[in-house]
Design an enzyme around this catalytic site. Structure first.
Site, mmCIF file in Angstrom:
data_model
loop_
_atom_site.group_PDB
_atom_site.id
_atom_site.type_symbol
_atom_site.label_atom_id
_atom_site.label_comp_id
_atom_site.label_asym_id
_atom_site.label_seq_id
_atom_site.Cartn_x
_atom_site.Cartn_y
_atom_site.Cartn_z
ATOM 1 C CB SER A 669 -0.953 -0.040 1.193
ATOM 2 O OG SER A 669 -1.973 0.925 1.065
ATOM 3 C CG ASP A 742 -6.625 -2.464 -4.010
ATOM 4 O OD1 ASP A 742 -7.317 -1.902 -3.140
ATOM 5 O OD2 ASP A 742 -5.392 -2.504 -3.964
ATOM 6 C CG HIS A 776 -5.530 -2.549 -0.001
ATOM 7 N ND1 HIS A 776 -4.857 -2.018 -1.080
ATOM 8 C CD2 HIS A 776 -4.912 -2.041 1.102
ATOM 9 C CE1 HIS A 776 -3.887 -1.222 -0.645
ATOM 10 N NE2 HIS A 776 -3.905 -1.225 0.665
#
Length: 815
Positions: A669, A742, A776
């Site tokens: 991330s 995601d 994610h």
């Protein structure tokens, strides 16, 4: 070995990705796979009397086949259209209960098979435990009777858990929950020929929304959201289901402490195409426990018109709830500055209250100089209020006298100052089953539990008594050195009898009952074995060092079993990190984490590779600090990122454990964003691993992470911080990984796709792996094994077995 072979054979049967590499799923080395697939330690929940413990067991990871179940992505939600349940949940696969007095563990009778449990909670008097069970067809609600150890199904109609809480306890036998209105097969069908185009318009109002995922995009999405979102509230004792009010789309449901009223927040059309369901036009209302309307409290506009920027808020009431210390008194917050924090005025927020039967006007309870955050109720003379400003990283803890509205500042601190965190109040249940402040010393002191306990010696959790008169926080117990212990439950606040979770580098986390006041030997209540015997012998230390401008940094260094720097020489290094922004250099320099924690491994950890001979530098601090009061941290992002990386590499090299010419950097991330920026602006590393990041900040133009300036306010900042703009400079081998689906705001898969194409177009060395069905955070067993294979192969090829550096080179440099 058998499980490993079965996984390999299963992987051959799964469809391959549509990419240049068509080998299908691959497996990492067996030792790494075994670490990933080790059975997780059970979850633990203890009742407030310290009599019973619920043990919840989970499987390691679901299969990709489970991830591939039907899914709709609408209004910021992801749900299975076949069962009215949120998708991608983690389920409990086994329950048992243990009597902490006699040490016996009991099997629970009547559990559904297979068990896919979630939303677990104790009843008000803790004689029962409720949970939902989610199958491919529907969601059911069960309770467990502690005395009989019997599980019983409560609902007659399938639950709808797509929005709002799954259920709530009313009393020991009665629960409130939402039911589906129609079978899923009745959902509106998509017409092949649409009735017309999808049209959005804006008539001069600012709607600078963040880049949310899975929003409503078409009229058909609206129809689906209405169909799946609408539900019927019911209450049931397991024998009879009684409808409560009319069907609606409930995003919040809360029963009053005296169980006579229900606070509702329902959303309605017109739906927004810019914000998730939580931000739709909404009605806040109260009905009685039988569903009869009592009063409409507020009509709330869509949050798409909420002003952007730190500490700006909607110009409308929010944070509705019940006072836990009263039978049925509502409270909520509303801005006094029209939602704009930049307005110069003494008070910015106010909290109001309104008691049942809600006929009288609401009373302003108190005002705040900062933004309202949270309130913990106690009694008519004491409640604790938290207020703060994100932009200034400031936080206040206040004492409120609810009878008079007077507030007293107890603690003022930077929210990034971990050392000054006093802990959170210990709570106790009142006669309504609601949680209130636990006081000691005849109400003169609060009991505060700090489950982190940051200090210059590392994290050392503590329990403290906070004097409400002197504002002194006296620590009555602190985690001893050479281990990590945290209080998970206070059983007796007067005599300080607690449940603790204790671990060390070599000792698996386990639970104990401890009598702090008597200082008697602790009583073990679990004996979980070490899930990772292959990690026995590795060492972990908290390394402290400075970067070139004097800011103190730390990181967690893992070294292989039996390693000796003098004998074995420097090792290839993996640095894993996540940047954080600070207004204060002193806060940035604080020690975080503990060297004494047991190395619990999860799929995203770099610690796997310590067993392959790497030095792992995990949680390497990467602070970005505002250089003065007129600047923001990101004004100096690239420069400070480089200083952090150089300092880490230099420290490991100076210790003799790290080969500065064989260093990889990685992150997930925002850590991936960090990684690619380091590869774009330095030549410090041999390789990089970037998972699910955002690399072109013009695709998040209304702010990102902790940056609240928009692209139009500072286009140069967005350009300079976007590694996509420097793809021609990225010559260090980069492994890009992204979940196909995601769900995180800003990290759309197109971010990795476009970066891959840019680097490829410039002739760089790059590999792009898309993990099917992953969001994610990654979950699918086959995907995770393949991820570890990709990372292992990349690291071995470009770092561990990298060719020697050029003659005469001692350390790789920044540009």
């Amino acid at each position: 070995m058998r499980n490993y072979l079965l996984l390999f054979l299963a992987s051959l049967a799964i469809n391959t990705l549509k990419a240049q590499d068509t080998k299908g799923y691959q497996l990492p080395p067996k030792d790494i796979a075994d670490l990933l697939l080790a059975p997780p330690t059970p979850g633990v929940s203890v009742d407030s009397k310290g009599e019973w413990m619920l043990l919840s067991r989970r499987n390691s990871y679901p299969s990709v086949e489970e991830l591939a179940q039907p899914e709709l992505r609408i209004a910021g939600l992801r749900f299975n259209p076949n069962n009215y349940a949120l998708s991608r949940q983690n389920f409990v696969s086994g329950f048992s209960i243990k009597n902490l007095h006699n040490g016996k563990e009991y099997t629970i009778i009547g559990l559904p098979i297979p068990l896919m449990a979630g939303n677990i909670s104790w009843s008000p008097t803790e004689s029962r435990i409720a949970f939902t069970n989610t199958t491919g067809k529907q969601v059911d609600l069960y309770t467990i009777d502690i005395n009989t150890r019997q599980a019983t199904k409560i609902n007659k109609t399938a639950l709808n858990t797509i929005t709002g809480p799954a259920y709530q306890w009313i009393d020991e036998k009665t629960l409130l929950y939402k039911c589906a209105l129609q079978p899923a097969s009745a959902a509106p069908a998509k017409q092949l020929v649409p009735k017309g185009p999808t049209i959005q318009e804006n008539m001069g109002k600012k709607a600078s929304s963040a880049t949310f995922e899975d929003l409503i995009k078409t009229p058909y999405d609206e129809a689906l959201f209405s169909f799946y979102g609408n539900a019927q509230l019911v209450k049931s004792d397991g024998i009879k289901e009684t409808p409560i009010g009319k069907p609606a789309i409930f995003v919040d449901v809360a029963v009053s402490p005296d169980k006579k009223y229900v606070l509702l927040r329902t959303v309605h059309t017109p739906y927004s195409y810019l914000v998730p369901a939580e931000g739709f036009n909404a009605t806040v209302s109260v009905c009685d426990i039988n569903g009869l309307p009592v009063k409409t409290i507020a009509e709330l506009p869509s949050l798409e018109l909420r002003p952007r920027g730190f500490d700006n808020t909607e110009n409308a009431p929010h944070a509705f709830g019940w006072r836990d210390d009263k039978p049925a008194t509502l409270y909520w917050c509303a801005p006094l500055d029209s939602g704009l924090i930049s307005k110069h005025q003494e008070y910015h927020d106010a909290v109001y209250e309104q008691p049942a039967p809600f006929a009288a006007d609401a009373r302003q309870l108190f005002r705040m100089a900062l933004r309202f955050d949270e309130i913990v109720w106690g009694n008519d003379s004491t409640a604790i209020v938290y207020e703060g400003l994100d932009g200034k990283q400031s936080s206040h803890m206040l004492r409120l006298n609810p009878a008079t509205g007077q507030t007293t500042l107890l603690i003022e601190r930077n929210s990034t100052d971990a050392y000054s965190n006093p802990g959170f109040p210990v709570l106790t249940r009142n006669k309504y089953g609601a949680y209130l402040l636990q006081t000691t010393d005849n109400g003169a002191k609060l009991l505060l539990n700090n489950t982190v306990g940051s200090s210059p010696q590392g994290d050392r959790p503590f329990l403290a008594k906070f004097d409400l008169a002197s504002h002194q926080n006296d620590i009555v117990w602190r985690c001893p050195a050479e281990k990590y212990e945290t209080i998970t439950k206070v059983l007796d606040p007067q005599n300080l009898i607690v449940v603790t979770r204790e671990e060390s580098q070599k000792e698996t986390p386990n639970y104990y009952i401890k009598d702090i006041a008597a200082n008697t030997p602790e009583k073990p209540v679990t004996a979980f074995p070490n899930p990772y015997p292959q990690l026995d012998g590795i060492t972990r230390q908290k390394v402290r060092y400075k970067r070139a401008d004097g800011v103190d940094l730390t990181g967690d260094l893992y070294l292989p079993k039996g390693y000796d720097a003098k004998r074995d020489g420097p090792l290839p290094v993996i640095i894993w990190a996540y940047p954080r922004e600070f207004n204060s250099a002193a806060d940035a320099a604080q020690v975080r984490g503990s060297k004494d924690r047991f190395p619990l491994i999860y799929w995203g950890s770099p610690v796997f590779w310590v067993i392959k001979g790497y030095a792992i530098f995990d949680n390497a601090e990467m602070p970005i600090v505002a250089t003065d009061s007129t600047k923001k941290p990101n004004d100096d992002f690239i420069h400070q990122l480089t200083l952090n990386a150089e300092a880490a590499i230099h420290q490991l090299s100076a210790m003799g454990v790290g080969d500065s010419n064989r260093v990889a950097v990685g992150g997930h991330s925002y850590g991936a964003f960090m990684t690619v920026n380091l590869l774009a602006h330095t030549k410090l590393f041999k390789a990089g691993i970037a998972r699910s990041g955002a690399y072109n900040r013009t695709l998040t133009p209304f702010g990102f992470q902790n940056e609240d300036r928009t692209y139009w306010q500072d286009p140069k900042l967005y350009y300079d911080m976007s590694p996509f703009n420097f793809a021609d400079k990225i010559t260090t081998p980069l492994l890009l990984v992204h979940g196909e689906m995601d769900d995180n705001s800003g990290t759309f898969p197109i971010q990795s796709e476009r970066l891959y194409n840019a680097i490829k177009g410039q002739g760089g060395t790059v590999r792009y792996v898309v993990l099917p069905y992953e969001a994610h955070g990654y979950r699918g067993r086959e995907n995770l094994l393949h991820l570890l294979y990709e990372e292992d192969t990349w690291l071995d090829k470009y770092v561990k077995n990298a060719p020697p550096a050029n003659s005469g080179a001692t350390e790789r440099k920044a540009f």
